[in-house]
Design a protein around this motif. Sequence first.
Motif, PDB file in Angstrom:
ATOM      1  N   ALA A   1     148.351  67.065  70.579  1.00 16.92           N
ATOM      2  CA  ALA A   1     149.326  68.036  71.093  1.00 16.92           C
ATOM      3  C   ALA A   1     149.180  68.113  72.608  1.00 16.92           C
ATOM      4  N   PHE A   2     150.206  67.652  73.313  1.00 18.26           N
ATOM      5  CA  PHE A   2     150.189  67.593  74.785  1.00 18.26           C
ATOM      6  C   PHE A   2     151.091  68.687  75.345  1.00 18.26           C
ATOM      7  N   ASP A   3     150.587  69.439  76.289  1.00 16.88           N
ATOM      8  CA  ASP A   3     151.411  70.455  76.962  1.00 16.88           C
ATOM      9  C   ASP A   3     150.691  70.831  78.260  1.00 16.88           C
ATOM     10  N   TRP A   4     151.402  71.464  79.166  1.00 16.39           N
ATOM     11  CA  TRP A   4     150.745  71.865  80.417  1.00 16.39           C
ATOM     12  C   TRP A   4     150.427  73.354  80.465  1.00 16.39           C
ATOM     13  N   SER A   5     150.826  74.070  79.407  1.00 14.99           N
ATOM     14  CA  SER A   5     150.771  75.530  79.486  1.00 14.99           C
ATOM     15  C   SER A   5     149.473  76.138  78.983  1.00 14.99           C
ATOM     16  N   GLY A   6     148.704  75.393  78.201  1.00 16.85           N
ATOM     17  CA  GLY A   6     147.541  75.965  77.523  1.00 16.85           C
ATOM     18  C   GLY A   6     147.876  76.407  76.111  1.00 16.85           C
ATOM     19  N   ALA A   7     149.175  76.548  75.814  1.00 15.13           N
ATOM     20  CA  ALA A   7     149.583  76.991  74.476  1.00 15.13           C
ATOM     21  C   ALA A   7     149.251  75.951  73.411  1.00 15.13           C
ATOM     22  N   GLU A   8     149.023  74.694  73.855  1.00 19.13           N
ATOM     23  CA  GLU A   8     148.665  73.658  72.881  1.00 19.13           C
ATOM     24  C   GLU A   8     147.355  73.998  72.176  1.00 19.13           C
ATOM     25  N   ASP A   9     146.467  74.759  72.852  1.00 24.51           N
ATOM     26  CA  ASP A   9     145.186  75.121  72.232  1.00 24.51           C
ATOM     27  C   ASP A   9     145.409  75.967  70.973  1.00 24.51           C
ATOM     28  N   GLY A  10     146.374  76.865  71.049  1.00 23.45           N
ATOM     29  CA  GLY A  10     146.668  77.721  69.895  1.00 23.45           C
ATOM     30  C   GLY A  10     147.204  76.917  68.724  1.00 23.45           C
ATOM     31  N   ILE A  11     148.077  75.959  69.011  1.00 20.67           N
ATOM     32  CA  ILE A  11     148.642  75.116  67.941  1.00 20.67           C
ATOM     33  C   ILE A  11     147.537  74.273  67.314  1.00 20.67           C
ATOM     34  N   VAL A  12     146.678  73.716  68.167  1.00 23.48           N
ATOM     35  CA  VAL A  12     145.589  72.872  67.661  1.00 23.48           C
ATOM     36  C   VAL A  12     144.646  73.698  66.775  1.00 23.48           C
ATOM     37  N   ALA A  13     144.327  74.908  67.200  1.00 28.36           N
ATOM     38  CA  ALA A  13     143.449  75.768  66.389  1.00 28.36           C
ATOM     39  C   ALA A  13     144.112  76.074  65.046  1.00 28.36           C
ATOM     40  N   GLU A  14     145.397  76.368  65.108  1.00 26.36           N
ATOM     41  CA  GLU A  14     146.140  76.678  63.870  1.00 26.36           C
ATOM     42  C   GLU A  14     146.120  75.472  62.914  1.00 26.36           C
ATOM     43  N   LEU A  15     146.354  74.283  63.447  1.00 25.95           N
ATOM     44  CA  LEU A  15     146.398  73.093  62.588  1.00 25.95           C
ATOM     45  C   LEU A  15     145.019  72.766  62.026  1.00 25.95           C
ATOM     46  N   ASN A  16     143.990  72.835  62.887  1.00 23.85           N
ATOM     47  CA  ASN A  16     142.644  72.484  62.420  1.00 23.85           C
ATOM     48  C   ASN A  16     142.114  73.477  61.387  1.00 23.85           C
ATOM     49  N   GLU A  17     142.624  74.679  61.435  1.00 27.38           N
ATOM     50  CA  GLU A  17     142.270  75.690  60.424  1.00 27.38           C
ATOM     51  C   GLU A  17     142.754  75.234  59.043  1.00 27.38           C
ATOM     52  N   LEU A  18     143.925  74.593  59.035  1.00 30.91           N
ATOM     53  CA  LEU A  18     144.498  74.124  57.765  1.00 30.91           C
ATOM     54  C   LEU A  18     143.835  72.828  57.301  1.00 30.91           C
TER      55      LEU A  18
ATOM     56  N   GLY B   1     153.164  72.774  72.722  1.00 26.46           N
ATOM     57  CA  GLY B   1     152.620  74.129  72.781  1.00 26.46           C
ATOM     58  C   GLY B   1     153.546  75.204  72.254  1.00 26.46           C
ATOM     59  N   SER B   2     154.838  74.923  72.205  1.00 26.05           N
ATOM     60  CA  SER B   2     155.755  75.989  71.798  1.00 26.05           C
ATOM     61  C   SER B   2     157.041  75.403  71.247  1.00 26.05           C
ATOM     62  N   ALA B   3     157.824  76.282  70.658  1.00 21.87           N
ATOM     63  CA  ALA B   3     159.213  76.008  70.293  1.00 21.87           C
ATOM     64  C   ALA B   3     159.372  74.720  69.473  1.00 21.87           C
ATOM     65  N   ILE B   4     160.299  73.848  69.870  1.00 21.57           N
ATOM     66  CA  ILE B   4     160.612  72.662  69.074  1.00 21.57           C
ATOM     67  C   ILE B   4     159.384  71.765  68.943  1.00 21.57           C
ATOM     68  N   GLY B   5     158.653  71.581  70.043  1.00 23.21           N
ATOM     69  CA  GLY B   5     157.465  70.711  70.004  1.00 23.21           C
ATOM     70  C   GLY B   5     156.409  71.223  69.044  1.00 23.21           C
ATOM     71  N   ALA B   6     156.188  72.526  69.031  1.00 24.92           N
ATOM     72  CA  ALA B   6     155.196  73.099  68.108  1.00 24.92           C
ATOM     73  C   ALA B   6     155.641  72.914  66.665  1.00 24.92           C
TER      74      ALA B   6
END
Length: 246
Positions: A35-52, A15-20
Amino acid sequence: MRRLAGKVAMVTSAGSAIGAAIARRLHAEGACVVAFDWSGAEDGIVAELNELRAGAVGVRGDIRKGDDVRRAVATAVERFGKLDVLVNNAGIAVPLRRVTETSEDDFDRGMAINARGVFLGMKHSIQAMIETSPGSGSVINTASTQSIDGMANMVACCGSKGAVALMTKAVAVEVAPLGIRVNAVCPGPTGTDIKVNSSRTAVALPDEAKTQTGSRAVTVDEAAIRSMVPIGRVCGGAPLPAVMSP
Ligand SMILES: NC(=O)c1ccc[n+]([C@@H]2O[C@H](COP(=O)([O-])OP(=O)(O)OC[C@H]3O[C@@H](n4cnc5c(N)ncnc54)[C@H](O)[C@@H]3O)[C@@H](O)[C@H]2O)c1
């Protein structure tokens, strides 16, 4: 060139930092990414990647819980048919404290996320690699320079990251005959939230942990970075201000 086209990778704490950054890189190289995370921030990374490019899915869970990790691995297999790569990256910084002042809760939390989490990631992903991608597979555990060097006020971090280093070696020799590689990377100080948080904990240290150098007080964290990193800056960060000799 997409070196990982056709591969399926799972990244913990994506979801963030090195993992993202790792999730972005794997995806850019052509891999499908869980993308595994407990924060919910993984949703943003997934949206960003799927956009590409399609091929990313998020799983929310706690790395300390076997059922959550098993569910993430099952998601990789259900969505993408297999698992080729695990980046076992989830980890925390336990507040800097003397061993005599380290609480049992902080020690247990460090061991649970940094060491047990890495164990659970390997346990469930390697089983999936054997079943869905026989004869190959790659696990990369995020260890630390704390896996190698003893550092003051870091009994929980060094203990848990030291465990990551030896678990990596133990599992590497165990599964090498199956064609699965297990390696660790040992980042030094890197400019992420962990570093900011551990800097904050530095102010909780006793006064003698702060040294007076030239006209400026230097926190133990800055002093530690200087002693650990000859170039005088954290990865991804600006150089620390110059310090005059006393
Ligand atoms: N930043 C450094 O200076 C540094 C140095 C050496 C090693 N490392 C290691 O690199 C890895 C990543 O560090 P970072 O600096 O990017 O961390 P960070 O604190 O910036 O981000 C950590 C991520 O892990 C997630 N996370 C925390 N606990 C979790 C849990 N129980 N279950 C699921 N997700 C969880 C958080 O939500 C966050 O997205 C860690 O293993 C860390 O120990 C970092």
